[in-house]
Every structure is written in C-alpha cells, then in structure tokens.
Design a protein around this motif. Structure first.
Motif, PDB file in Angstrom:
ATOM      1  N   LEU A   1       0.847  -1.200   0.000  1.00 36.25           N
ATOM      2  CA  LEU A   1       0.000   0.000   0.000  1.00 36.25           C
ATOM      3  C   LEU A   1       0.882   1.250   0.000  1.00 36.25           C
ATOM      4  O   LEU A   1       1.530   1.554   0.995  1.00 36.25           O
ATOM      5  CB  LEU A   1      -0.913  -0.004   1.224  1.00 36.25           C
ATOM      6  CG  LEU A   1      -1.864  -1.203   1.320  1.00 36.25           C
ATOM      7  CD1 LEU A   1      -2.468  -1.310   2.706  1.00 36.25           C
ATOM      8  CD2 LEU A   1      -2.950  -1.101   0.259  1.00 36.25           C
ATOM      9  N   GLY A   2       0.934   1.927  -1.116  1.00 39.28           N
ATOM     10  CA  GLY A   2       1.841   3.057  -1.255  1.00 39.28           C
ATOM     11  C   GLY A   2       3.207   2.651  -1.751  1.00 39.28           C
ATOM     12  O   GLY A   2       4.080   3.489  -1.954  1.00 39.28           O
ATOM     13  N   GLY A   3       3.400   1.357  -1.977  1.00 38.08           N
ATOM     14  CA  GLY A   3       4.677   0.827  -2.412  1.00 38.08           C
ATOM     15  C   GLY A   3       5.179  -0.209  -1.418  1.00 38.08           C
ATOM     16  O   GLY A   3       4.523  -0.506  -0.414  1.00 38.08           O
ATOM     17  N   THR A   4       6.337  -0.781  -1.696  1.00 36.97           N
ATOM     18  CA  THR A   4       6.928  -1.778  -0.800  1.00 36.97           C
ATOM     19  C   THR A   4       7.058  -1.217   0.617  1.00 36.97           C
ATOM     20  O   THR A   4       7.478  -0.078   0.797  1.00 36.97           O
ATOM     21  CB  THR A   4       8.318  -2.187  -1.317  1.00 36.97           C
ATOM     22  OG1 THR A   4       8.186  -2.760  -2.610  1.00 36.97           O
ATOM     23  CG2 THR A   4       8.961  -3.204  -0.382  1.00 36.97           C
ATOM     24  N   GLY A   5       6.673  -2.030   1.590  1.00 36.86           N
ATOM     25  CA  GLY A   5       6.729  -1.578   2.968  1.00 36.86           C
ATOM     26  C   GLY A   5       5.485  -0.846   3.420  1.00 36.86           C
ATOM     27  O   GLY A   5       5.425  -0.349   4.547  1.00 36.86           O
ATOM     28  N   ALA A   6       4.473  -0.780   2.536  1.00 33.70           N
ATOM     29  CA  ALA A   6       3.225  -0.059   2.848  1.00 33.70           C
ATOM     30  C   ALA A   6       3.538   1.353   3.329  1.00 33.70           C
ATOM     31  O   ALA A   6       3.057   1.805   4.378  1.00 33.70           O
ATOM     32  CB  ALA A   6       2.407  -0.825   3.882  1.00 33.70           C
ATOM     33  N   THR A   7       4.337   2.069   2.555  1.00 36.26           N
ATOM     34  CA  THR A   7       4.812   3.387   2.992  1.00 36.26           C
ATOM     35  C   THR A   7       3.740   4.472   2.944  1.00 36.26           C
ATOM     36  O   THR A   7       4.015   5.605   3.347  1.00 36.26           O
ATOM     37  CB  THR A   7       6.024   3.813   2.146  1.00 36.26           C
ATOM     38  OG1 THR A   7       5.747   3.607   0.747  1.00 36.26           O
ATOM     39  CG2 THR A   7       7.261   3.020   2.530  1.00 36.26           C
ATOM     40  N   ILE A   8       2.533   4.158   2.469  1.00 38.24           N
ATOM     41  CA  ILE A   8       1.453   5.136   2.605  1.00 38.24           C
ATOM     42  C   ILE A   8       1.181   5.372   4.093  1.00 38.24           C
ATOM     43  O   ILE A   8       0.847   6.487   4.512  1.00 38.24           O
ATOM     44  CB  ILE A   8       0.158   4.653   1.883  1.00 38.24           C
ATOM     45  CG1 ILE A   8      -0.836   5.811   1.733  1.00 38.24           C
ATOM     46  CG2 ILE A   8      -0.467   3.480   2.601  1.00 38.24           C
ATOM     47  CD1 ILE A   8      -0.431   6.852   0.743  1.00 38.24           C
ATOM     48  N   GLY A   9       1.351   4.317   4.901  1.00 40.67           N
ATOM     49  CA  GLY A   9       1.208   4.444   6.348  1.00 40.67           C
ATOM     50  C   GLY A   9       2.299   5.317   6.942  1.00 40.67           C
ATOM     51  O   GLY A   9       2.061   6.093   7.886  1.00 40.67           O
ATOM     52  N   LEU A  10       3.509   5.230   6.394  1.00 35.56           N
ATOM     53  CA  LEU A  10       4.625   6.055   6.867  1.00 35.56           C
ATOM     54  C   LEU A  10       4.369   7.524   6.540  1.00 35.56           C
ATOM     55  O   LEU A  10       4.636   8.418   7.359  1.00 35.56           O
ATOM     56  CB  LEU A  10       5.923   5.579   6.222  1.00 35.56           C
ATOM     57  CG  LEU A  10       7.182   6.402   6.514  1.00 35.56           C
ATOM     58  CD1 LEU A  10       7.436   6.497   8.018  1.00 35.56           C
ATOM     59  CD2 LEU A  10       8.383   5.803   5.792  1.00 35.56           C
ATOM     60  N   ILE A  11       3.846   7.781   5.357  1.00 32.90           N
ATOM     61  CA  ILE A  11       3.539   9.160   4.955  1.00 32.90           C
ATOM     62  C   ILE A  11       2.511   9.772   5.909  1.00 32.90           C
ATOM     63  O   ILE A  11       2.664  10.903   6.386  1.00 32.90           O
ATOM     64  CB  ILE A  11       3.022   9.190   3.507  1.00 32.90           C
ATOM     65  CG1 ILE A  11       4.157   8.844   2.534  1.00 32.90           C
ATOM     66  CG2 ILE A  11       2.434  10.564   3.164  1.00 32.90           C
ATOM     67  CD1 ILE A  11       3.714   8.629   1.100  1.00 32.90           C
ATOM     68  N   ILE A  12       1.461   9.007   6.198  1.00 32.72           N
ATOM     69  CA  ILE A  12       0.426   9.498   7.121  1.00 32.72           C
ATOM     70  C   ILE A  12       1.010   9.702   8.514  1.00 32.72           C
ATOM     71  O   ILE A  12       0.719  10.702   9.195  1.00 32.72           O
ATOM     72  CB  ILE A  12      -0.759   8.509   7.168  1.00 32.72           C
ATOM     73  CG1 ILE A  12      -1.425   8.419   5.786  1.00 32.72           C
ATOM     74  CG2 ILE A  12      -1.775   8.949   8.211  1.00 32.72           C
ATOM     75  CD1 ILE A  12      -2.472   7.321   5.685  1.00 32.72           C
ATOM     76  N   ALA A  13       1.858   8.765   8.947  1.00 31.15           N
ATOM     77  CA  ALA A  13       2.464   8.855  10.283  1.00 31.15           C
ATOM     78  C   ALA A  13       3.323  10.112  10.420  1.00 31.15           C
ATOM     79  O   ALA A  13       3.321  10.772  11.463  1.00 31.15           O
ATOM     80  CB  ALA A  13       3.301   7.602  10.559  1.00 31.15           C
TER      81      ALA A  13
END
Length: 422
Positions: free
Chosen positions: A280-292
C-alpha cells in the motif's frame, strides 16, 4: 544494527545485486511487463462475464439474449489469457537474445517453433506457462550460440536486402533448434509414454508449485523478502516478480472458474492480493509512513519536505522518493517497521480472505491503482476496499512510534547544524 548493516553490505548486497541483474530473470520480468496490458484486459473480460450479481446477469441476458453477451468476453479471453504462453515463449527468447546483442525477433520466432514442437498447442494458456518460460530460455541460449557460428551462415550475394540476409543467417540455427525440441518431444512420447508434455509438466511441477506458493508461510516470505532487499537498495519487487508472475495468471483463472461454479476460490496469494493489501503506497506499505509523518513528524522540516514530495507518488504506489529521500534505505531506525509492516498486513489479509470475510483477488488492477481503490477492484467487493483501509490504518499505527523517535533525532541534528552555522 550498524554492524549488521555493514556485514550485509559486504556479503549479501553484491550477491543479491548479481541475482537482480541476472539476464534470464530480467528477460522473464520484462516479458511479463510487456504482456501485462493483455492480462489486465483478459482478467477484466472474464470478471465481467462471471460477475456474481444476479441483477446484472439477468439484465444482460434480457438485453442481449441468454449467454450471447458473454461472447465478447470470451473473444477477449481468446486473444489474451488463452494464448499467454505463446506471448511469453516469444518475449522471453526475444529479450534474452537482445541481452546478448543478437537479433531478438528471430530468436522469438524460433522459440515459438520450439514451443509448438513440444506440443504447445495443448498449452497456449497459463497451463503451459512454465514450459513456455523454459523453452524461451533454452531455445534462445542455443540459438544465440549457433547463430554466431560462421559455418552455419548462408552467405548471400551483395545487393540482397538486409532483412533477407538476416533471415538466411538464422536459417540453419533455427532449423537445428526446432529439430532438437522436436526430437526431445518424440523421445518422451516414444520411450517414456509422455505424448502430452504440457499437461504432464503442469500436473507434475506447475500445479504443486502453485499450491505451495498459496500457503500462509509463502505469503509471509514474499512480504519479508521484498522490503528486506529494498532496505539495502536492491529493487526487491523486480527481483521476485518472475516468481509472482508464474503463479499469478493461473491462480486468478482458477479462482474465477471456481467462483463461477459456486465453489470456494482455491488460491488466495497472487500478485493482485500483494499489490492491493500489502504494498500500500509501495513496498513496505509506505502510505502508512507518509500518514504517520503528517501526524507525528511535522516538527522536522527535512522530514516534511521529503514527505510532501513523496505523498503524490505514494498515492500511486511509487515510493522511491521516500525510500531514498527520507531515507529508508540503510536507515537502522526504519529497518524494523519497514520489514514488520508488510508481514503484519499479509497476515491480516490472508486470514481475512481465508475466513471468507473478504473475497479472493480475481481481477488484475494496474499496480499503480491507489490504495483502497485497488482492494475494491481486485476483489470486486466493498469489503476488499475496507480491508485495504484497515491495513492502511495498521501500517500507520506501527510506523508512528518509529517516526517519533526518528523525528526527534532529526530535529536534534538540525539544531546542532544550526548551532554550528552560528
């Protein structure tokens, strides 16, 4: 952690880099990339034909006649999934020959001849995929070596058009390669009683392999390998793509056929599953990192600059700006969540699908489809979108404490740099 990273850089990264650049794997990956639009179209046509909505089926039957409207989807399937192995046999050999600096079109044509010499007419769809891959590689390797032999070149007089000269240069190598494959097929049929190589190979190798790849441990392994490779700057998605593609199409076809027959889908793990619920958002589910970072990392100017630049591409599952800009690559603090998040998400998605809460992925959406929308499209269900949204939330929660720690360190570095400048 620093000692571990240093060890991996010295011992692991050089080996993994060679694997990632290995010409045969690259040829397979590029072959599937070229055929991806056809797979998406074929999956869409099959999904529409078998859409499990009675109101839709009844409406189409009343407008176009009982079953008549499905002829379009059937024709599209005949031009896509039904001949997928033919495409792959040609494209793998084409790409492999080009990597050697040889003429790719001739190699691809020879591979097609070799594939049909093995009985490819019985396995032009995804059932012949493994045989097509092997045929493309072996035929191209033989062809490349033979076409470089001066003794096998038919020399043409001056003035002959280049296209004609090329075709005659490939004449004897093509005849030899296709004949060898034909001889191999004849030996299997005569000496071992295997007249249908495609079906026999599928039953012995491809089908069990797909079953193995459909297990929870294998899903967990896929979720681990890709970010692990990316952490060291290696394109993990490209490196495991040949593996994913070999199980992908056949798994989706079998899922659709089972659902249409009223049976449970046999395969949970496929590429749409990974793309829609894990990456989600790329490898590592970095959409969650962006939101965080937007939630708890706003105090760092450097993080916010990278985050703002990464947010747009991240919506379409492109996260190189985040991987190399934050960075995540070789960042000890981000190692743990970057590896952990995909493994947690694949666990949630796997058991949600296995329990029947969410339908299996039966549609190939482009990998750039935004998160949540991709979950809805691949499962043709609102519950798929809900699961993707839940996974986005989970990824955000896991990333938040690590973002907080990393942000505090970044702010400290920024303050020290400002003090030195004064």
């Amino acid at each position: 952690m620093d000692r571990f990273i240093s060890f991996m850089e010295k011992k692991f990264v050089p080996i993994a880099s060679k694997i990632g650049a290995q010409r045969h794997l690259v040829s397979i990956r590029d072959a599937f990339m070229v055929s991806m639009p056809m797979m998406i179209l074929g999956a869409l046509a099959v999904a529409i034909n078998n859409l499990p909505i009675d109101a839709f089926q009844n409406a189409m039957n009343s407008i176009f006649g009982e079953g008549n409207w499905q002829a379009f989807g059937g024709s599209v399937w005949n031009g896509t999934f039904a001949i997928l192995s033919v495409f792959i046999a040609f494209l793998v050999a084409y790409n492999l020959a080009k990597s050697y600096g040889k003429e790719g079109t001739s190699a691809g044509a020879v591979s097609l001849g070799a594939f049909f010499a093995l009985g490819g007419a019985n396995g032009m769809s995804s059932t012949g995929l493994f045989v097509a891959l092997i045929t493309g590689i072996v035929s191209a390797e033989l062809f490349v070596r033979l076409i470089g032999n001066d003794k096998l070149v038919v020399k043409m007089p001056e003035g002959v058009p280049p296209a004609v000269a090329k075709s005659f240069a490939a004449l004897f190598p093509a005849m030899i390669v296709i004949s060898l494959f034909g001889l191999f097929a004849a030996i299997l049929a005569g000496a071992f009683g295997i007249p249908d190589i495609i079906t026999s190979f599928y039953e012995a190798v491809q089908k069990p392999f797909m079953g193995l790849a459909n297990t929870y441990p294998s899903a967990l392994l896929i979720a681990f390998i890709t970010p692990f490779l990316w952490f060291f700057g290696l394109h993990g998605a490209n490196m495991i793509d040949p593996f994913m593609q070999t199980i992908n199409v056949d798994a989706i076809e079998k899922n659709i056929a089972a659902i249409a027959a009223g049976d449970p889908a046999p395969y949970i793990v496929n590429k749409p599953f990974i793309d829609s619920f894990v990456n989600l958002g790329g490898t590592g589910a970095t959409i969650g990192l962006i939101i965080a970072i937007y939630l708890v990392g706003r105090n760092s100017k450097a993080y916010m600059v990278v985050n703002n630049l990464s947010a747009g591409p991240g919506l379409f599952n492109i996260n190189e700006p985040m991987l190399f800009g934050l960075p995540i690559v070789l960042n000890p603090i981000m190692f743990f969540p970057f590896i952990l998040v995909p493994m947690v998400l694949v666990t949630v998605a796997y058991f949600a699908t296995k329990s029947g809460i969410v339908p299996p992925a039966t549609f190939i959406a482009p990998w750039t489809t935004p998160p949540i929308i991709g979950g809805f499209l691949t499962t043709q269900s609102i519950s798929g979108g809900v699961l993707a949204a839940v996974n986005v939330l989970i990824s955000t929660v896991i990333y938040m404490p690590f973002v907080k720690v990393s942000t505090l360190q970044q702010i400290k570095r920024e303050e020290e740099a400002a003090a030195e400048a004064e």
